[in-house]
Design a protein around this motif. Structure first.
Motif, PDB file in Angstrom:
ATOM      1  N   GLU A  31      41.324  38.423  35.600  1.00 18.98           N
ATOM      2  CA  GLU A  31      40.884  37.736  34.389  1.00 18.98           C
ATOM      3  C   GLU A  31      41.665  38.195  33.166  1.00 18.98           C
ATOM      4  O   GLU A  31      41.891  37.427  32.249  1.00 18.98           O
ATOM      5  CB  GLU A  31      39.393  37.994  34.153  1.00 18.98           C
ATOM      6  CG  GLU A  31      38.490  37.442  35.218  1.00 18.98           C
ATOM      7  CD  GLU A  31      37.050  37.814  34.959  1.00 18.98           C
ATOM      8  OE1 GLU A  31      36.695  38.131  33.807  1.00 18.98           O
ATOM      9  OE2 GLU A  31      36.278  37.801  35.911  1.00 18.98           O
ATOM     10  N   GLY A  32      42.055  39.455  33.115  1.00 10.37           N
ATOM     11  CA  GLY A  32      42.792  39.973  31.984  1.00 10.37           C
ATOM     12  C   GLY A  32      41.921  40.393  30.819  1.00 10.37           C
ATOM     13  O   GLY A  32      42.427  40.805  29.785  1.00 10.37           O
ATOM     14  N   VAL A  33      40.605  40.307  30.952  1.00 11.63           N
ATOM     15  CA  VAL A  33      39.714  40.695  29.873  1.00 11.63           C
ATOM     16  C   VAL A  33      39.545  42.208  29.889  1.00 11.63           C
ATOM     17  O   VAL A  33      39.275  42.804  30.927  1.00 11.63           O
ATOM     18  CB  VAL A  33      38.326  40.011  30.017  1.00 11.63           C
ATOM     19  CG1 VAL A  33      37.366  40.494  28.959  1.00 11.63           C
ATOM     20  CG2 VAL A  33      38.476  38.509  29.972  1.00 11.63           C
ATOM     21  N   VAL A  34      39.738  42.820  28.741  1.00 13.37           N
ATOM     22  CA  VAL A  34      39.558  44.259  28.605  1.00 13.37           C
ATOM     23  C   VAL A  34      38.134  44.504  28.126  1.00 13.37           C
ATOM     24  O   VAL A  34      37.768  44.118  27.019  1.00 13.37           O
ATOM     25  CB  VAL A  34      40.579  44.848  27.608  1.00 13.37           C
ATOM     26  CG1 VAL A  34      40.348  46.333  27.434  1.00 13.37           C
ATOM     27  CG2 VAL A  34      41.997  44.576  28.081  1.00 13.37           C
ATOM     28  N   THR A  35      37.346  45.134  28.974  1.00 13.96           N
ATOM     29  CA  THR A  35      35.948  45.374  28.629  1.00 13.96           C
ATOM     30  C   THR A  35      35.798  46.726  27.949  1.00 13.96           C
ATOM     31  O   THR A  35      36.731  47.527  27.897  1.00 13.96           O
ATOM     32  CB  THR A  35      35.071  45.355  29.896  1.00 13.96           C
ATOM     33  OG1 THR A  35      35.447  46.466  30.714  1.00 13.96           O
ATOM     34  CG2 THR A  35      35.249  44.058  30.670  1.00 13.96           C
TER      35      THR A  35
END
Length: 163
Positions: A31-35
Motif C-alpha cells: 500500500e505504501g502508507v506509513v503508519t
C-alpha cells in the motif's frame, strides 16, 4: 522523515497524527502508507543504530590508545610520524615529539607552577614571538579559556590580537 532518536520520532508522530495527513513511502510495493507504528519502529531502529555506531567508534579509539597510538589530532609539541608495515601499508596514529614545541610546553607548565597567570604567560610568549598551536599568533584565550576573550580567537567574531 528520518529521525535520529525515539523522542524525535515521537514528535514527528504527533505532528502527523494532528495534521491528519497520510504519509506514503514511494518504494513500498504494498500500500505504501506509513503508519504511526512504522514511524515508531523506524525511530527505535535509528536510535539503536546510532548508539551502536557510537559504541564502535568509542571502542576503536580506546583500542588505538591502548596500543600507544593517538586516536585524535596532534597536540602542540607533537607531529605525525610516518612508518610503514612490511607490506608497504602506512601505520596510522604514530607521533613523535617536536623538541622546540615540547620545550615551550614544559616552560608553560613551569611558569604556571611558579605562580604566573595564564595571561602573563601568553603575553611573554607573544613578546618572544612564539606562535600558538593553530595559527601564526597567540591570543589571551589560547591559555585562559575566558569567555570574555573569545572574540580574540581567529575564526570567531572579532579579530586576533596579533598581526
Amino acid at each position: 522523515m528520518p529521525t535520529r532518536s525515539v523522542a524525535q520520532s515521537g514528535r514527528y508522530r504527533d505532528i502527523v497524527r494532528s495534521s491528519q495527513v497520510s504519509r506514503h513511502h514511494p518504494g513500498d510495493a504494498q500500500e505504501g502508507v506509513v503508519t504511526l507504528l512504522h514511524i515508531g519502529i523506524i525511530g527505535s531502529i535509528n536510535a539503536e543504530q546510532l548508539s551502536a555506531t557510537s559504541d564502535k567508534t568509542r571502542d576503536a579509539l580506546v583500542r588505538g590508545h591502548a596500543m600507544g597510538k593517538n586516536p585524535g589530532g596532534s597536540a602542540y609539541g607533537y607531529e605525525k610520524r610516518i612508518e610503514h608495515h612490511g607490506n608497504g601499508e602506512r601505520i596510522r596514529g604514530l607521533q613523535q615529539i617536536v623538541p622546540a614545541e615540547a620545550a615551550v610546553v614544559v616552560r608553560i607548565f613551569e611558569d604556571y607552577a611558579a605562580g604566573l597567570s595564564p595571561i602573563t604567560i601568553t603575553r611573554r610568549l607573544n613578546t618572544e614571538g612564539v606562535s600558538s598551536p593553530r595559527s601564526n599568533c597567540s591570543t589571551r584565550s589560547a591559555s585562559s579559556n575566558d569567555r570574555s576573550y573569545r572574540r580574540a580567537i581567529p575564526g570567531r567574531s572579532g579579530s586576533p590580537r596579533c598581526s
